[in-house]
Design an enzyme around this catalytic site. Structure first.
Site, PDB file in Angstrom:
ATOM      1  CB  THR A 230      25.109  38.860  26.412  1.00 13.79           C
ATOM      2  OG1 THR A 230      26.303  38.144  26.633  1.00 13.79           O
ATOM      3  CG2 THR A 230      25.438  40.281  25.961  1.00 13.79           C
TER       4      THR A 230
ATOM      5  CE  LYS B  17      23.340  34.368  29.436  1.00 13.74           C
ATOM      6  NZ  LYS B  17      24.255  33.456  28.716  1.00 13.74           N
TER       7      LYS B  17
ATOM      8  CG  ASP C 167      22.905  30.068  27.363  1.00 15.42           C
ATOM      9  OD1 ASP C 167      22.930  30.442  26.174  1.00 15.42           O
ATOM     10  OD2 ASP C 167      23.160  30.818  28.319  1.00 15.42           O
TER      11      ASP C 167
ATOM     12  CB  THR D  86      37.469  27.970  42.337  1.00 18.69           C
ATOM     13  OG1 THR D  86      38.370  28.865  41.682  1.00 18.69           O
ATOM     14  CG2 THR D  86      37.196  28.441  43.748  1.00 18.69           C
TER      15      THR D  86
HETATM   16  P1  ATR Z   1      30.918  31.510  31.909  1.00 18.88           P
HETATM   17  O1  ATR Z   1      29.629  32.226  32.234  1.00 18.88           O
HETATM   18  O2  ATR Z   1      31.345  31.660  30.477  1.00 18.88           O
HETATM   19  O3  ATR Z   1      30.890  30.097  32.350  1.00 18.88           O
HETATM   20  P2  ATR Z   1      32.408  32.334  34.234  1.00 18.88           P
HETATM   21  O4  ATR Z   1      31.161  32.228  35.045  1.00 18.88           O
HETATM   22  O5  ATR Z   1      33.291  33.525  34.456  1.00 18.88           O
HETATM   23  O6  ATR Z   1      32.075  32.318  32.687  1.00 18.88           O
HETATM   24  O7  ATR Z   1      33.268  30.990  34.421  1.00 18.88           O
HETATM   25  C1  ATR Z   1      34.526  30.873  33.915  1.00 18.88           C
HETATM   26  C2  ATR Z   1      35.048  29.453  34.177  1.00 18.88           C
HETATM   27  O8  ATR Z   1      36.365  29.373  33.611  1.00 18.88           O
HETATM   28  C3  ATR Z   1      35.182  29.116  35.651  1.00 18.88           C
HETATM   29  O9  ATR Z   1      34.930  27.740  35.829  1.00 18.88           O
HETATM   30  C4  ATR Z   1      36.658  29.430  35.906  1.00 18.88           C
HETATM   31  O10 ATR Z   1      37.233  28.739  37.012  1.00 18.88           O
HETATM   32  P3  ATR Z   1      37.189  29.392  38.519  1.00 18.88           P
HETATM   33  O11 ATR Z   1      35.821  29.098  39.035  1.00 18.88           O
HETATM   34  O12 ATR Z   1      38.245  28.671  39.231  1.00 18.88           O
HETATM   35  O13 ATR Z   1      37.455  30.855  38.337  1.00 18.88           O
HETATM   36  C5  ATR Z   1      37.278  28.961  34.633  1.00 18.88           C
HETATM   37  N1  ATR Z   1      38.602  29.551  34.410  1.00 18.88           N
HETATM   38  C6  ATR Z   1      38.884  30.804  33.991  1.00 18.88           C
HETATM   39  N2  ATR Z   1      40.225  30.998  33.925  1.00 18.88           N
HETATM   40  C7  ATR Z   1      40.801  29.824  34.329  1.00 18.88           C
HETATM   41  C8  ATR Z   1      42.167  29.359  34.469  1.00 18.88           C
HETATM   42  N3  ATR Z   1      43.219  30.161  34.199  1.00 18.88           N
HETATM   43  N4  ATR Z   1      42.364  28.090  34.892  1.00 18.88           N
HETATM   44  C9  ATR Z   1      41.315  27.271  35.166  1.00 18.88           C
HETATM   45  N5  ATR Z   1      40.025  27.645  35.046  1.00 18.88           N
HETATM   46  C10 ATR Z   1      39.757  28.897  34.635  1.00 18.88           C
END
Ligand code: ATR
Length: 278
Positions: A66, A70, A107, A159
């Site tokens: 994890t 990963k 996953d 983003t």
């Molecule tokens: P995971 O591996 O669990 O997918 P990650 O790679 O950190 O975790 O991705 C987190 C996701 O949550 C991303 O799509 C992130 O958007 P950004 O690419 O814009 O960072 C999204 N996310 C986290 N906080 C957010 C917020 N406050 N509003 C909108 N999207 C959010």
């Protein structure tokens, strides 16, 4: 020296204390009266390669990985499955008799099997999927949805560049949708998947207009703390089929358990209760 035949497995992470994986593997080991143990293994990045070299010599048959390992395990693996390479990350490692390991990623298949279990009426051809978020989890889920034959996937991320990068990688089934345009597309989507951290305990909530949901929607939130997110509660209120995030966690673990301990485990209410217990 001969080594004991008790098969060992564990989850490598930093931090790893919060992981529910030991609990779920122990539940299965007990249920099937199998010899073995599964441990949380706190490992910092600098030690990862050494640890993976030593583990098979200590009786480990496999491991889950994890955050933050990963991606880092891929160049250390003797073999990487096609799906792990496509996702760009691994979560399930299996040691081989020569001490090397194979890296796999379950996953995507875990997501899909959870979806099929909790929304048995869902069909990939039913219509477009709307995926919120473009992180690591989204990447595995996009691969799974494409492989399942979903004809169109709208991908929206705060983003936008990250959504564009994933769309370029996966090709035409994946089309980028502006974060501000999500509300307009909710009605037309057959499946809605939240892969962002929004809705998790302590985080902000998703702020889309979920009043647009209806009985035809399947809504899947991969957040499982809390189990009933605001998104899932809204989906249920509108008569939609709600799929919770615990399902993906349980289903992604099953292939590793089967490989390491030799039994295809069941994913049922007893397992859910054991994993959710405080
Ligand atoms: P995971 O591996 O669990 O997918 P990650 O790679 O950190 O975790 O991705 C987190 C996701 O949550 C991303 O799509 C992130 O958007 P950004 O690419 O814009 O960072 C999204 N996310 C986290 N906080 C957010 C917020 N406050 N509003 C909108 N999207 C959010």
């Amino acid at each position: 020296m001969t080594y004991p035949s008790l098969p060992l497995a564990g989850v490598l992470g930093d931090p790893v204390a919060h992981s529910r994986s030991p609990r779920l593997h122990h539940h299965w080991l007990q249920r099937y009266s199998l010899p073995g143990a599964y441990l949380p293994l706190p490992v910092v990045a600098a030690d990862l390669a050494t640890v993976l070299t030593v583990m098979p010599r200590m009786g480990f048959v496999g491991a889950n990985v994890t955050i933050p390992h990963k991606e880092a395990v891929l160049p250390l693996a003797a073999a990487v499955t096609d799906r792990a390479r496509r996702i760009g990350a691994a979560n399930t490692l299996t040691f081989r008799p020569d001490g090397t390991f194979e890296a796999d990623n379950t996953d995507g298949i875990g997501f899909l099997n959870a979806l099929l279990q909790q929304a048995p009426g869902w069909e990939s051809a039913a219509g477009p999927a709307l995926v919120l978020g473009a992180g690591g989890a989204a990447r595995a889920i996009l691969a799974a949805l494409i492989d399942a034959g979903v004809p169109k996937i709208w991908l929206a991320n705060r983003t936008r560049e990250k959504a564009e990068a994933l769309s370029a990688f996966f090709g035409p089934p994946v089309a980028v949708l502006g974060w501000e345009d999500v509300d307009d597309r909710l009605s037309a989507a057959a499946l809605i998947v939240n892969t962002t951290a929004l809705g998790m305990e302590g985080k902000e909530k998703l702020s889309f207009d979920f009043n647009k949901l209806n009985e035809s929607h399947v809504v899947n939130d991969i957040v499982y703390t809390p189990l009933e997110t605001d998104l899932l509660a809204a989906a249920r209120r509108k008569g939609a089929t709600a799929v919770d995030g615990l399902g993906m966690l349980l289903h992604q673990a099953a292939p590793g358990f089967a490989r390491w301990f030799g039994k295809e485990p069941e994913i049922d209410t007893a397992l859910r209760t054991a994993v959710l217990a405080p």
